[in-house]
Design a protein around this motif. Structure first.
Motif, PDB file in Angstrom:
ATOM      1  N   MET A 121     103.175  16.474   8.099  1.00  0.00           N
ATOM      2  CA  MET A 121     103.885  17.478   7.323  1.00  0.00           C
ATOM      3  C   MET A 121     102.948  18.117   6.295  1.00  0.00           C
ATOM      4  SD  MET A 121     106.957  17.113   4.579  1.00  0.00           S
ATOM      5  CE  MET A 121     105.802  16.494   3.382  1.00  0.00           C
ATOM      6  N   THR A 122     102.164  17.310   5.610  1.00  0.00           N
ATOM      7  CA  THR A 122     101.222  17.812   4.607  1.00  0.00           C
ATOM      8  C   THR A 122     100.191  18.744   5.260  1.00  0.00           C
ATOM      9  OG1 THR A 122     101.508  15.804   3.326  1.00  0.00           O
ATOM     10  CG2 THR A 122      99.593  17.135   2.818  1.00  0.00           C
ATOM     11  N   ILE A 145     108.175  18.195  14.207  1.00  0.00           N
ATOM     12  CA  ILE A 145     106.949  17.405  14.085  1.00  0.00           C
ATOM     13  C   ILE A 145     106.886  16.381  15.212  1.00  0.00           C
ATOM     14  CG2 ILE A 145     105.712  15.747  12.641  1.00  0.00           C
ATOM     15  CD1 ILE A 145     106.930  17.219  10.220  1.00  0.00           C
ATOM     16  N   TRP A 192     111.866  14.487  13.819  1.00  0.00           N
ATOM     17  CA  TRP A 192     111.418  14.873  12.489  1.00  0.00           C
ATOM     18  C   TRP A 192     111.160  16.361  12.498  1.00  0.00           C
ATOM     19  CZ3 TRP A 192     111.945  11.779   8.568  1.00  0.00           C
ATOM     20  CH2 TRP A 192     111.937  10.404   8.776  1.00  0.00           C
ATOM     21  N   TYR A 238     110.389  25.553   6.711  1.00  0.00           N
ATOM     22  CA  TYR A 238     109.428  26.347   5.933  1.00  0.00           C
ATOM     23  C   TYR A 238     109.799  27.824   5.980  1.00  0.00           C
ATOM     24  CZ  TYR A 238     107.400  27.845  10.368  1.00  0.00           C
ATOM     25  OH  TYR A 238     107.204  28.403  11.600  1.00  0.00           O
ATOM     26  N   LEU A 280     110.267  20.019  10.066  1.00  0.00           N
ATOM     27  CA  LEU A 280     109.742  20.641   8.858  1.00  0.00           C
ATOM     28  C   LEU A 280     110.436  21.986   8.702  1.00  0.00           C
ATOM     29  CD1 LEU A 280     107.534  20.901   6.610  1.00  0.00           C
ATOM     30  CD2 LEU A 280     106.135  22.017   8.351  1.00  0.00           C
ATOM     31  N   THR A 304     104.642  12.072   7.317  1.00  0.00           N
ATOM     32  CA  THR A 304     104.342  12.748   6.051  1.00  0.00           C
ATOM     33  C   THR A 304     102.925  13.333   6.057  1.00  0.00           C
ATOM     34  OG1 THR A 304     103.722  10.648   5.004  1.00  0.00           O
ATOM     35  CG2 THR A 304     105.992  11.419   4.690  1.00  0.00           C
ATOM     36  N   ARG A 339     110.659  19.477   2.166  1.00  0.00           N
ATOM     37  CA  ARG A 339     110.653  20.267   3.404  1.00  0.00           C
ATOM     38  C   ARG A 339     110.867  19.414   4.656  1.00  0.00           C
ATOM     39  NH1 ARG A 339     105.464  23.974   1.915  1.00  0.00           N
ATOM     40  NH2 ARG A 339     106.491  25.115   0.260  1.00  0.00           N
ATOM     41  N   LEU A 340     111.002  18.112   4.486  1.00  0.00           N
ATOM     42  CA  LEU A 340     111.086  17.193   5.620  1.00  0.00           C
ATOM     43  C   LEU A 340     112.534  16.798   5.893  1.00  0.00           C
ATOM     44  CD1 LEU A 340     109.423  15.565   7.664  1.00  0.00           C
ATOM     45  CD2 LEU A 340     109.321  13.730   5.975  1.00  0.00           C
ATOM     46  N   HIS A 348     110.581  14.591  -0.447  1.00  0.00           N
ATOM     47  CA  HIS A 348     109.851  15.407   0.525  1.00  0.00           C
ATOM     48  C   HIS A 348     110.725  16.621   0.816  1.00  0.00           C
ATOM     49  CE1 HIS A 348     106.905  12.236   1.245  1.00  0.00           C
ATOM     50  NE2 HIS A 348     107.916  11.396   1.240  1.00  0.00           N
TER      51      HIS A 348
END
Length: 85
Positions: free
Chosen positions: A75-76, A59, A42, A46, A44, A72, A29-30, A27
């Protein structure tokens, strides 16, 4: 930055460890940021557009009580929304 496997048991153990920011394998970007007190958040990472510095989006501030699958999914959703705008 240390890397962490996306495994529920390993994530729980890591939350009880020292203060650090871990990238999550598979993952890109996580990230999991631990506070050294048994908790964490958590995040992200970017880049809004080309040529702009990378940014962080939290997140969840309560990594201990949120399931990894929910993180996840969120995040998506965030990544796809960022790609559209």
């Amino acid at each position: 930055m240390p890397q962490l496997a996306p495994n529920h048991i390993l994530i729980r153990k890591t939350l009880n460890g020292q203060r650090a920011v871990y990238s999550i394998a598979k993952h890109p970007r996580l990230y999991l940021a631990t506070d050294g007190k048994g908790g964490g958040s958590w995040r992200l990472r970017y880049r809004p557009r080309s040529g702009v510095p990378q940014r962080w989006h939290t997140i969840s501030n309560d990594a201990r009580h949120i399931e990894f699958d929910a993180v996840t999914r969120k995040m998506t959703e965030l990544v796809s929304n960022l790609a559209l705008h």
